[in-house]
Scaffold this motif. Structure first.
Motif: not given
Length: 154
Positions: A73-76, A81-87
């Motif tokens: 698992p990738v830490p939540e 952070l990745l989702a926020q950065l991608r957006a």
């Protein structure tokens, strides 16, 4: 003979084979056991874009769920952070493409360095390639390729 994964191409046109059923498949080599009969009359009436392929798609979804359950698992907080950065990068790429390119350039080195360190540390654990592949949700050859690529100096 040329092969394709586009099921609708196997309709007998130009001496192509005629598919009798659809089956879920994945690039990892997995093939579903279930065969879903193909009704070419319905395909002709509705068109291939509207034909019901939910059976093989559900089989594939279950396969992906099974693979993901076996992965590390990738830490939540990292996922968030990745989702926020991608957006933010997606918005920036549209609104200020030059700023987006600078941001991407600023990320390239730290991402490559983290990948190199992680790849080297993963190999230092001296685990078998199949164990690492399962943890990453990849095939063994793809895992080897990825880790070797990551291990190269950025």
């Amino acid at each position: 003979m040329h092969q394709t994964s586009d099921w609708w191409a196997y309709d007998g046109t130009l001496n192509a084979p005629v598919a009798a059923a659809l089956r879920g498949a994945c690039s990892c080599g997995w093939r579903a056991a279930a065969l879903h009969p193909l009704d070419w009359q319905e395909v002709a009436a509705e068109g291939p874009d509207w034909y019901d392929t939910s059976g093989p798609e559900a089989d594939w979804d279950q396969h992906i769920t099974d693979v993901e359950q076996r992965t590390v698992p990738v830490p939540e907080d990292v996922i968030a952070l990745l989702a926020q950065l991608r957006a933010r990068l997606d918005t920036l790429a549209t609104d200020a493409p030059l700023a987006a390119l600078r941001a991407v350039a600023a990320l390239e080195y730290p991402v490559a360095e983290a990948a190199r360190t992680a790849a080297c540390n993963a190999r230092a654990l001296d685990q078998p390639w199949d164990t690492i592949a399962t943890a990453l949700g990849l095939t063994e050859p793809d895992t080897r390729t990825r880790l070797h690529r990551y291990a190269r100096r950025p």
